[in-house]
Design a protein around this motif. Structure first.
Motif, PDB file in Angstrom:
ATOM      1  N   PRO A  97       0.858  -1.198   0.000  1.00  0.00           N
ATOM      2  CA  PRO A  97       0.000   0.000   0.000  1.00  0.00           C
ATOM      3  C   PRO A  97       0.887   1.238   0.000  1.00  0.00           C
ATOM      4  CG  PRO A  97      -0.815  -1.612   1.571  1.00  0.00           C
ATOM      5  CD  PRO A  97       0.513  -2.117   1.090  1.00  0.00           C
ATOM      6  N   GLU A  98       0.497   2.234  -0.767  1.00  0.00           N
ATOM      7  CA  GLU A  98       1.339   3.424  -0.931  1.00  0.00           C
ATOM      8  C   GLU A  98       1.727   4.049   0.402  1.00  0.00           C
ATOM      9  OE1 GLU A  98       1.276   7.731  -3.290  1.00  0.00           O
ATOM     10  OE2 GLU A  98      -0.253   6.207  -3.701  1.00  0.00           O
ATOM     11  N   PHE A  99       0.788   4.104   1.355  1.00  0.00           N
ATOM     12  CA  PHE A  99       1.099   4.750   2.627  1.00  0.00           C
ATOM     13  C   PHE A  99       1.971   3.876   3.530  1.00  0.00           C
ATOM     14  CE2 PHE A  99      -2.424   2.089   3.646  1.00  0.00           C
ATOM     15  CZ  PHE A  99      -2.501   1.928   5.015  1.00  0.00           C
ATOM     16  N   MET A 100       2.252   2.638   3.074  1.00  0.00           N
ATOM     17  CA  MET A 100       3.099   1.732   3.839  1.00  0.00           C
ATOM     18  C   MET A 100       4.435   1.451   3.139  1.00  0.00           C
ATOM     19  SD  MET A 100       1.817   0.480   6.779  1.00  0.00           S
ATOM     20  CE  MET A 100       1.235   2.086   7.318  1.00  0.00           C
ATOM     21  N   GLU A 101       4.637   2.037   1.973  1.00  0.00           N
ATOM     22  CA  GLU A 101       5.836   1.737   1.185  1.00  0.00           C
ATOM     23  C   GLU A 101       7.130   1.998   1.951  1.00  0.00           C
ATOM     24  OE1 GLU A 101       5.576   3.897  -2.454  1.00  0.00           O
ATOM     25  OE2 GLU A 101       4.369   2.355  -3.446  1.00  0.00           O
ATOM     26  N   LYS A 102       7.224   3.151   2.587  1.00  0.00           N
ATOM     27  CA  LYS A 102       8.451   3.490   3.315  1.00  0.00           C
ATOM     28  C   LYS A 102       8.655   2.567   4.500  1.00  0.00           C
ATOM     29  CE  LYS A 102      10.954   7.379   5.371  1.00  0.00           C
ATOM     30  NZ  LYS A 102      10.911   8.839   5.705  1.00  0.00           N
ATOM     31  N   ALA A 103       7.580   2.265   5.212  1.00  0.00           N
ATOM     32  CA  ALA A 103       7.676   1.398   6.384  1.00  0.00           C
ATOM     33  C   ALA A 103       8.101  -0.012   6.009  1.00  0.00           C
ATOM     34  CB  ALA A 103       6.349   1.365   7.128  1.00  0.00           C
ATOM     35  N   MET A 104       7.686  -0.481   4.810  1.00  0.00           N
ATOM     36  CA  MET A 104       7.999  -1.837   4.371  1.00  0.00           C
ATOM     37  C   MET A 104       9.240  -1.904   3.478  1.00  0.00           C
ATOM     38  SD  MET A 104       5.819  -3.835   5.832  1.00  0.00           S
ATOM     39  CE  MET A 104       5.910  -2.710   7.260  1.00  0.00           C
ATOM     40  N   GLU A 105       9.952  -0.812   3.377  1.00  0.00           N
ATOM     41  CA  GLU A 105      11.147  -0.758   2.546  1.00  0.00           C
ATOM     42  C   GLU A 105      12.141  -1.841   2.967  1.00  0.00           C
ATOM     43  OE1 GLU A 105      13.948   2.783   0.725  1.00  0.00           O
ATOM     44  OE2 GLU A 105      13.146   2.990   2.746  1.00  0.00           O
ATOM     45  N   GLY A 106      12.598  -2.631   2.006  1.00  0.00           N
ATOM     46  CA  GLY A 106      13.553  -3.703   2.293  1.00  0.00           C
ATOM     47  C   GLY A 106      12.904  -5.053   2.514  1.00  0.00           C
ATOM     48  N   ALA A 107      11.589  -5.074   2.708  1.00  0.00           N
ATOM     49  CA  ALA A 107      10.885  -6.336   2.930  1.00  0.00           C
ATOM     50  C   ALA A 107      10.631  -7.038   1.595  1.00  0.00           C
ATOM     51  CB  ALA A 107       9.554  -6.092   3.642  1.00  0.00           C
ATOM     52  N   THR A 108      10.736  -8.346   1.600  1.00  0.00           N
ATOM     53  CA  THR A 108      10.466  -9.138   0.398  1.00  0.00           C
ATOM     54  C   THR A 108       8.966  -9.338   0.217  1.00  0.00           C
ATOM     55  OG1 THR A 108      12.563 -10.338   0.593  1.00  0.00           O
ATOM     56  CG2 THR A 108      10.843 -11.383  -0.717  1.00  0.00           C
ATOM     57  N   ASP A 109       8.505  -9.205  -0.996  1.00  0.00           N
ATOM     58  CA  ASP A 109       7.091  -9.435  -1.313  1.00  0.00           C
ATOM     59  C   ASP A 109       6.794 -10.927  -1.162  1.00  0.00           C
ATOM     60  OD1 ASP A 109       4.607  -9.846  -2.475  1.00  0.00           O
ATOM     61  OD2 ASP A 109       5.076  -8.824  -4.355  1.00  0.00           O
ATOM     62  N   VAL A 110       5.878 -11.277  -0.264  1.00  0.00           N
ATOM     63  CA  VAL A 110       5.543 -12.689  -0.034  1.00  0.00           C
ATOM     64  C   VAL A 110       4.176 -13.055  -0.611  1.00  0.00           C
ATOM     65  CG1 VAL A 110       6.983 -12.843   2.031  1.00  0.00           C
ATOM     66  CG2 VAL A 110       4.555 -12.248   2.269  1.00  0.00           C
ATOM     67  N   GLY A 111       3.673 -12.214  -1.510  1.00  0.00           N
ATOM     68  CA  GLY A 111       2.427 -12.562  -2.173  1.00  0.00           C
ATOM     69  C   GLY A 111       1.233 -11.769  -1.703  1.00  0.00           C
ATOM     70  N   ASP A 112       0.097 -12.093  -2.286  1.00  0.00           N
ATOM     71  CA  ASP A 112      -1.130 -11.356  -2.015  1.00  0.00           C
ATOM     72  C   ASP A 112      -1.591 -11.510  -0.574  1.00  0.00           C
ATOM     73  OD1 ASP A 112      -3.498  -9.871  -3.372  1.00  0.00           O
ATOM     74  OD2 ASP A 112      -4.448 -11.446  -2.181  1.00  0.00           O
ATOM     75  N   ARG A 113      -2.186 -10.461  -0.040  1.00  0.00           N
ATOM     76  CA  ARG A 113      -2.604 -10.449   1.365  1.00  0.00           C
ATOM     77  C   ARG A 113      -3.694 -11.478   1.670  1.00  0.00           C
ATOM     78  NH1 ARG A 113      -7.231  -7.171   2.247  1.00  0.00           N
ATOM     79  NH2 ARG A 113      -8.030  -6.191   0.354  1.00  0.00           N
ATOM     80  N   MET A 114      -4.430 -11.896   0.659  1.00  0.00           N
ATOM     81  CA  MET A 114      -5.476 -12.883   0.889  1.00  0.00           C
ATOM     82  C   MET A 114      -4.935 -14.305   0.900  1.00  0.00           C
ATOM     83  SD  MET A 114      -8.032 -10.979   1.363  1.00  0.00           S
ATOM     84  CE  MET A 114      -9.347 -12.192   1.404  1.00  0.00           C
ATOM     85  N   GLN A 115      -3.830 -14.521   0.187  1.00  0.00           N
ATOM     86  CA  GLN A 115      -3.230 -15.848   0.133  1.00  0.00           C
ATOM     87  C   GLN A 115      -1.726 -15.728  -0.100  1.00  0.00           C
ATOM     88  OE1 GLN A 115      -5.337 -18.603  -2.315  1.00  0.00           O
ATOM     89  NE2 GLN A 115      -4.052 -20.333  -1.786  1.00  0.00           N
ATOM     90  N   PRO A 116      -0.973 -15.457   0.971  1.00  0.00           N
ATOM     91  CA  PRO A 116       0.480 -15.322   0.848  1.00  0.00           C
ATOM     92  C   PRO A 116       1.117 -16.612   0.334  1.00  0.00           C
ATOM     93  CG  PRO A 116      -0.307 -14.511   2.961  1.00  0.00           C
ATOM     94  CD  PRO A 116      -1.448 -15.236   2.333  1.00  0.00           C
ATOM     95  N   SER A 117       2.284 -16.482  -0.260  1.00  0.00           N
ATOM     96  CA  SER A 117       2.995 -17.627  -0.811  1.00  0.00           C
ATOM     97  C   SER A 117       3.771 -18.369   0.278  1.00  0.00           C
ATOM     98  CB  SER A 117       3.970 -17.161  -1.904  1.00  0.00           C
ATOM     99  OG  SER A 117       4.839 -18.217  -2.287  1.00  0.00           O
ATOM    100  N   ALA A 118       3.315 -19.566   0.596  1.00  0.00           N
ATOM    101  CA  ALA A 118       3.998 -20.384   1.609  1.00  0.00           C
ATOM    102  C   ALA A 118       5.414 -20.715   1.155  1.00  0.00           C
ATOM    103  CB  ALA A 118       3.196 -21.659   1.871  1.00  0.00           C
ATOM    104  N   GLU A 119       5.597 -20.925  -0.139  1.00  0.00           N
ATOM    105  CA  GLU A 119       6.912 -21.264  -0.680  1.00  0.00           C
ATOM    106  C   GLU A 119       7.901 -20.120  -0.479  1.00  0.00           C
ATOM    107  OE1 GLU A 119       8.973 -22.681  -4.915  1.00  0.00           O
ATOM    108  OE2 GLU A 119       6.812 -22.283  -4.807  1.00  0.00           O
ATOM    109  N   THR A 120       7.461 -18.894  -0.773  1.00  0.00           N
ATOM    110  CA  THR A 120       8.331 -17.733  -0.598  1.00  0.00           C
ATOM    111  C   THR A 120       8.682 -17.531   0.865  1.00  0.00           C
ATOM    112  OG1 THR A 120       7.343 -16.640  -2.514  1.00  0.00           O
ATOM    113  CG2 THR A 120       8.555 -15.249  -0.978  1.00  0.00           C
ATOM    114  N   ILE A 121       7.695 -17.689   1.728  1.00  0.00           N
ATOM    115  CA  ILE A 121       7.924 -17.515   3.170  1.00  0.00           C
ATOM    116  C   ILE A 121       8.892 -18.565   3.695  1.00  0.00           C
ATOM    117  CG2 ILE A 121       6.799 -17.589   5.438  1.00  0.00           C
ATOM    118  CD1 ILE A 121       4.305 -16.403   4.101  1.00  0.00           C
TER     119      ILE A 121
END
Length: 326
Positions: A97-121
């Motif tokens: 989310p745009e208002f969370m971009e700075k706070a989440m800077e450096g975090a890896t995208d683990v997939g959609d919020r409704m169904q995160p990727s277990a493999e990536t995690i």
């Protein structure tokens, strides 16, 4: 001679067995000693210390907390408030989310919020997953097999417990308590300033989704901030609302709020991106007291904010006081 050899082998085997058993007992005793020296920690097999977290009457034992995965927007807001940098975090439409971009800077995208990727995690070697109580059972079960999964509550009245839990998990419990204490003081002061402004006035928030108008119960979304925290009177019409409920424009006009807060996100209105603009052109909309008197506030905070969560509540308090004190 053969009897002597057999006797010696038997004696040697017994000696080795006793020695091995003695070493095993020493390991157990050493582990037990470590346990007695910690009040909230227990020893685990790899030598690291486990942390025990009690959250909403459930206890979670975590071997480590180095790699935290933020798998819910509720937990994401808490992480932003506390300055917690997760190893990975969920996205919406492939983006934070745009208002969370700075706070989440450096975090890896683990997939959609409704169904995160277990493999990536799994690849990120997650120690704990901060999920959502809104997860479908199948999603929760799948993530729970990757790492301990704490279902962070989406219920507005649990926002303080959510923030304290993350604070305890990350060693920022003192900061979480400080934030909560300050919020309480600020809302008490705000109530006194808003009381003469909102006295005998109807205050309402609506959310536009899929082109429709929605209202919420008094204890859901941003409503606890309006009514419980800032002292506005709960409109009678909300007393029968049990969950997110669609209302027609005509019904809204009948409610006729004096102060109207509107949240509109293009992401929630992809098929009708002009829904807000069309609404503002409608003469029925223009007949509402709040609209006629310039007391309508659109997206006073980011429209993607969750509402009953720490970042949302802090931002909403600041925005209301800035706008209404002008």
């Amino acid at each position: 001679m053969k009897k002597f050899a057999v006797w010696m082998c038997t004696l040697l085997s017994a000696s080795l067995l006793l020695t091995a058993c003695g070493e095993k007992v020493q390991e157990v005793d050493s582990s037990a000693q470590k346990n007695t020296n910690a009040s909230t920690q227990t020893s685990v097999s790899d030598g690291e210390s486990a942390k025990t977290i009690t959250y909403l009457d459930k206890t979670y034992k975590l071997a480590k907390t180095d790699h935290i995965i933020i798998a819910s927007l509720e937990a994401m807001e808490d992480a932003a408030v506390l300055g917690v940098k997760p190893t990975g975090a969920v996205t919406s439409g492939g983006k934070f989310p745009e208002f969370m971009e700075k706070a989440m800077e450096g975090a890896t995208d683990v997939g959609d919020r409704m169904q995160p990727s277990a493999e990536t995690i799994l690849k990120l070697k997650a120690d704990v997953i901060l999920g959502s109580s809104k997860f479908r059972p199948a999603v929760a079960d799948q993530l729970g097999k990757v790492a301990p999964m704490i279902p962070v509550s989406h219920i507005s009245t649990n926002w303080e417990a959510n923030l304290l839990m993350l604070g305890e998990l990350t060693g920022k419990e003192a900061k979480a308590k400080e934030i909560l204490n300050k919020y309480k003081q600020d809302t008490e002061a705000a109530q006194q300033k808003l009381k003469p402004i909102w006295e005998n006035k109807k205050v309402l928030m609506v959310r536009i989704r899929t082109g429709n108008l929605y209202v919420y119960p008094a204890d859901v979304y941003f409503n606890p901030s309006l009514y419980a925290d800032l002292g506005a009177k709960v409109p009678e019409e909300l007393n029968t609302v049990k969950a997110q409920e669609a209302v027609s424009l005509e019904k809204l006009a009948d409610m006729n709020p004096d102060y109207l807060f509107v949240q509109f996100s293009e992401g929630e209105n992809k098929d009708q991106p002009q829904a807000l603009a069309d609404l503002e052109k409608n003469p029925i909309w223009s007949s509402i007291n709040a609209v006629k008197n310039g007391k309508t506030f659109v997206n006073i905070v980011d429209p993607n904010a969750q509402g009953g969560t720490s970042w949302s509540k802090l931002a909403f308090l600041e925005a209301v006081m800035n706008r209404l004190s002008q």
